[in-house]
Write an enzyme that holds these catalytic residues in place. Structure first.
Site, PDB file in Angstrom:
ATOM      1  N   ASP A 320       0.855  -1.204   0.000  1.00 47.67           N
ATOM      2  CA  ASP A 320       0.000   0.000   0.000  1.00 47.67           C
ATOM      3  C   ASP A 320       0.872   1.228   0.000  1.00 47.67           C
ATOM      4  OD1 ASP A 320      -2.131   1.689   0.095  1.00 47.67           O
ATOM      5  OD2 ASP A 320      -2.627   1.325   2.188  1.00 47.67           O
ATOM      6  N   GLU A 354      -2.688  10.181  -0.733  1.00 50.06           N
ATOM      7  CA  GLU A 354      -3.941   9.408  -0.667  1.00 50.06           C
ATOM      8  C   GLU A 354      -4.291   9.077   0.779  1.00 50.06           C
ATOM      9  OE1 GLU A 354      -6.711   6.134  -0.423  1.00 50.06           O
ATOM     10  OE2 GLU A 354      -4.624   6.007   0.203  1.00 50.06           O
ATOM     11  N   ASP A 382      -4.674  -0.066  -6.129  1.00 50.15           N
ATOM     12  CA  ASP A 382      -4.465   0.288  -4.719  1.00 50.15           C
ATOM     13  C   ASP A 382      -5.081  -0.765  -3.800  1.00 50.15           C
ATOM     14  OD1 ASP A 382      -3.787   1.587  -2.406  1.00 50.15           O
ATOM     15  OD2 ASP A 382      -5.397   3.078  -2.524  1.00 50.15           O
ATOM     16  N   HIS A 454      -1.387  -0.994   6.436  1.00 50.59           N
ATOM     17  CA  HIS A 454      -1.210   0.093   7.421  1.00 50.59           C
ATOM     18  C   HIS A 454      -0.494  -0.360   8.694  1.00 50.59           C
ATOM     19  CE1 HIS A 454      -4.705   2.745   5.679  1.00 50.59           C
ATOM     20  NE2 HIS A 454      -3.877   2.314   4.753  1.00 50.59           N
TER      21      HIS A 454
HETATM   22 ZN   LIG Z   1      -3.609   2.722  -0.481  1.00 43.33          ZN
END
Ligand SMILES: [Zn+2]
Length: 491
Positions: A320, A354, A382, A454
């Site tokens: 990501d 983003e 994405d 994340h």
């Molecule tokens: Zn992303």
């Protein structure tokens, strides 16, 4: 996806069987193979001349043996590292990607974007009071600040923890029971859905609390807000992410710690000492990287291939979304290598910001809205770097149908989906999509995506080189089809 794919194959086989029967009195032979010759409509045949289909096959073969994307990803993640908006690494990544695309022979422009500059600080938490506590003991809670979180005092704050399972529970407790407390939103990420291939649905359900929970708690006077991590793995990893500015410290605790706190709070009073010391620094000027491989016949018509260059700061932003950027870059690299000139302009965009507010796509929309009628299509990747299933598409049904010959080319590795999406299939292309530009999201097998998303575990080793090559192939083949089919994709 596998289900609808199997249904499609079954339908095709049945259709062929019925046609064969209707055309002949002879008993129809039973279908021998699932590799039925794809049937093409007149519009498909007119748009995909044999030469174009040959070129698409050549692009696919080249991409499946090309390590350009992987080497670029290695540089972005290992040499440059995490690329949070406003960070020196984000700036280095902009300069690096711009230079690489220039070296490929593209016309490169840096589009100015003003981005937030938030820097993570200390982040620790301990339960300092709970039922059954051994004398002199505390329990550590693993957490990480959410993007944009404000700071506690340098030596932390101590408050009672109130656990809620949803917004309704928060509301029913009201200001009296929330004011001055640390609120924990304990929404559980649905692992069964994720295992069944519906991880983005699990994500959508749980992420509401990360996005809006801290603000809702702050509105009732909470001292701080915690959310259960929106993630799928069992290794006590906290997952950060964007949260609407709430004006209070906000963090994600691991799923394991959310369960611990909820269990203890169900037995009695739980108090936490929480230290979060992130800083919000002045905004920074950053850039979208925009690189054009000019079209030979219709340079004014544009096909966008893209991913976002910024990432969260805990890992190195491999899945990501370094992967999305490098497969978009490879689409241009392959065409240059094979000396295939697009008829329309192929535009590679590495989006900025983003993750921290989408200032990059806002800037592009502001600067290019008047060109959107000449944007033939926009693709974003994405959703990771795992094996690609095809594309989720937001466009008219006839437009999607017209793209079937493209996914036929990708059938050898199974990227055949053209899944209609009611939503824009990518955050950075959302505004183009809302403005009528046909939009495509490269869609991967997402079953493990939220194990790492994340978190500190979003690193290069999670990317399987062969799967990244498949993604690059799918992106390059679709992009060249869109630049070189006879007519621009209908709206
Ligand atoms: Zn992303």
């Amino acid at each position: 996806m596998p289900k609808s794919c199997a249904a499609l194959i079954a339908t095709l086989v049945l259709t062929r069987f019925l046609i064969a029967q209707s055309q002949s009195q002879q008993p129809a032979p039973s279908p021998r193979s699932f590799a039925a010759q794809p049937q093409t409509s007149q519009a498909q045949q007119a748009n995909f001349a044999p030469q174009l289909l040959e070129e698409l096959g050549a692009i696919k073969s080249a991409a499946l043996t090309d390590d350009y994307a992987y080497h670029q990803l290695q540089h972005l993640t290992e040499n440059i590292g995490p690329r949070l908006s406003g960070s020196p690494q984000a700036e280095a990544a902009v300069n690096y990607v711009a230079a690489e695309l220039k070296q490929l022979g593209l016309d490169v422009e840096l589009e100015k974007v003003t981005v937030p500059h938030w820097v993570r600080g200390a982040e620790t938490a301990d339960l300092v009071e709970y039922p059954g506590q051994a004398q002199g003991a505390n329990q550590k809670v693993v957490l990480t600040a959410l993007g944009g979180s404000t700071s506690t005092p340098a030596d932390g704050l101590t408050a009672e923890v109130v656990v809620v399972n949803n917004f309704e529970e928060l509301k029913s407790l009201g200001r009296e029971k929330i004011s001055g407390k640390i609120v924990l939103f304990n929404e559980v990420f649905d692992k069964q859905k994720a295992a069944a291939g519906l991880s983005f649905i699990s994500y959508g359900e749980a992420v509401r609390y990360r996005g809006a929970g801290p603000k809702a708690a702050a509105d009732l006077g909470a001292a701080a807000a915690l959310v259960r991590s929106v993630g799928n793995a069992d290794y006590r990893l906290p997952h950060t992410g964007f949260s609407a500015p709430a004006g209070i410290p906000a963090a994600a605790v691991t799923a394991e710690d959310a369960m611990l706190v909820a269990d203890l709070a169900a037995q009695g009073k739980v108090r936490m000492h929480l230290t979060l010391t992130p800083q919000k620094l002045p905004d920074v000027t950053s850039y979208n990287v925009i690189a054009d491989l000019k079209g030979s016949e219709h340079p004014e018509q544009i096909v966008v291939v893209s991913g976002h260059l910024d990432s969260w700061d805990l890992g190195t932003g491999a899945i990501d979304d370094g992967a999305g950027v490098v497969v978009a870059m490879e689409a241009a690299e392959i065409l240059q290598k094979l000396q295939l000139r697009p008829k329309r302009t192929l535009r590679v965009i590495a989006w900025m910001d983003e993750e921290s507010g989408s200032a990059g796509s806002e800037a592009y929309t502001k600067n290019h809205t008047n060109d959107f009628p000449r944007h033939v299509a926009a693709i974003e990747s994405d959703s990771g770097a795992a094996h690609p299933l095809g594309f989720s598409v937001r466009m008219s049904a006839p437009a999607a149908e017209l793209l079937r010959p493209v996914t036929n080319v990708l059938e050898s590795f199974g990227a055949t989906a053209l899944q209609p999406s009611p939503y824009p299939p990518g955050a950075d292309i959302a505004s183009m999509s809302e403005n009528g530009v046909p939009a495509l999201g490269l869609e991967q097998d997402g079953r493990t995506y939220f194990d790492y998303h994340h978190s500190a575990a979003d690193t290069l080793d999670k990317v399987v080189p062969a799967e990244l090559r498949e993604n690059a192939a799918a992106m390059a083949v679709m992009a060249y089809a869109l630049t070189n089919m006879r007519d621009p994709l209908p709206r």
